[in-house]
Design an enzyme around this catalytic site. Structure first.
Site, PDB file in Angstrom:
ATOM      1  N   HIS A  63       0.802  -1.150   0.145  1.00 20.56           N
ATOM      2  CA  HIS A  63      -0.020  -0.043  -0.004  1.00 20.56           C
ATOM      3  C   HIS A  63       0.963   1.412  -0.135  1.00 20.56           C
ATOM      4  CE1 HIS A  63      -3.508   2.402   0.611  1.00 20.56           C
ATOM      5  NE2 HIS A  63      -3.212   2.959   1.560  1.00 20.56           N
ATOM      6  N   HIS A  99      -2.990   9.229   1.163  1.00 25.46           N
ATOM      7  CA  HIS A  99      -2.994   8.020   0.439  1.00 25.46           C
ATOM      8  C   HIS A  99      -4.320   7.902  -0.363  1.00 25.46           C
ATOM      9  CE1 HIS A  99      -4.838   5.504   3.660  1.00 25.46           C
ATOM     10  NE2 HIS A  99      -4.238   6.438   4.442  1.00 25.46           N
ATOM     11  N   CYS A 149      -3.734   2.786  -5.487  1.00 25.85           N
ATOM     12  CA  CYS A 149      -2.805   3.646  -4.237  1.00 25.85           C
ATOM     13  C   CYS A 149      -1.476   4.098  -5.036  1.00 25.85           C
ATOM     14  CB  CYS A 149      -2.675   2.920  -3.058  1.00 25.85           C
ATOM     15  SG  CYS A 149      -1.827   1.247  -3.325  1.00 25.85           S
TER      16      CYS A 149
END
Length: 270
Positions: free
Chosen positions: A30, A42, A157
């Site tokens: 991530h 994010h 992401c």
């Protein structure tokens, strides 16, 4: 810089850095932009009031995000978990972003040889990063306006972090996005498929494995934003805050191509 990733300590990161951490025993990573003050911006799927995510998968109401496993808020920082309604761009503290995972720094402007030698995608790019102030501006601007709908292959992401760092978007919405992690998922089976006919010519399993690995690495390199030609640089202020926010990219790309072509003609004539 290691072949798998680039693990760093918290004291080593600076505002404007592209950072990431692994989830589910290194199954995926991530990504986000560290903006300073122990905060990370994010991108993930959003959950509306009725529990529906941006890709229409119903998930139960929990105290953490179902996909990233990041808490929606924390007691240490009041603004941790801030996001605009129906937006997947989130501000989290570094602790919540990592969730006890290790911290890694994404590399920019890497040598093509180093990029190809990487065993895993989603850790580096040959593209050059813009200055930290510009990167932070993009991240904070998108925190207010959003980054469209989350898509695992075209708008995830890592795509968000890559855009914040470079300002680059891909034109072809039907193809793969900017994410090296997504290109790895597609590149591995593609490399295995392309190398299959070579089994008749290379009887050694080691030889086949070597050829497959080589094709896998080259397929990742071909989809890297630093070498792709179907990309365009877009100012963050020009991104529309709706589901058709990418519709104008093709026109911008064509205009840039036409401008470059005219410049080349002028140089040749002179």
């Amino acid at each position: 810089m290691g072949f798998l990733s680039n693990r760093v300590e918290r004291s080593e990161i600076k505002a404007g850095d592209h950072i990431y951490t692994y989830r589910a025993v290194f199954a995926y990573s991530h990504h986000g932009i560290y903006v300073g003050g122990n905060k990370v911006v994010h991108f993930t799927h959003f959950r509306s009031d009725d529990g529906e995510t941006s890709w229409n998968i119903n998930t139960p109401s929990e105290s953490y995000d179902e996909m990233t496993k990041i808490p929606l808020s924390c007691s240490k920082y009041p603004d941790c978990g801030f996001r605009q309604p129906k937006s997947g761009v989130v501000l989290s503290c570094l602790d919540c972003f990592l969730r006890d995972g290790a911290l890694y720094a994404f590399e920019y402007a890497v040598n093509p040889t180093v990029f190809i030698a990487k065993l895993r995608g989603g850790t580096c790019t040959t593209a050059t990063s813009d200055d930290p102030d510009t990167v932070i501006h993009r991240a904070m601007y998108l925190l207010q306006t959003g980054f469209g709908n989350y898509d695992v292959f075209q708008n995830n992401c890592e795509d968000f972090a890559l855009y914040c760092k470079t300002g680059i978007l891909t034109v072809d919405k039907l193809g793969i996005g900017r994410s090296g992690q997504a290109s790895s998922v597609i590149g591995a089976p593609l490399a295995a498929l392309l190398s299959s006919p070579l089994k008749l010519l290379i009887p050694s399993p080691v030889g086949i494995a070597t050829v497959t690995a080589g094709m896998y690495c080259m397929s990742r390199y071909a989809t890297d934003i630093g070498v792709r030609t179907d990309v365009v640089k877009v100012a963050v202020e020009d991104l529309a805050v709706n589901l058709s926010w990418m519709d104008g990219l093709k026109e911008a790309f064509d205009n840039n191509e036409a401008s470059s072509s005219n410049d080349n003609k002028v140089k040749k004539s002179s």
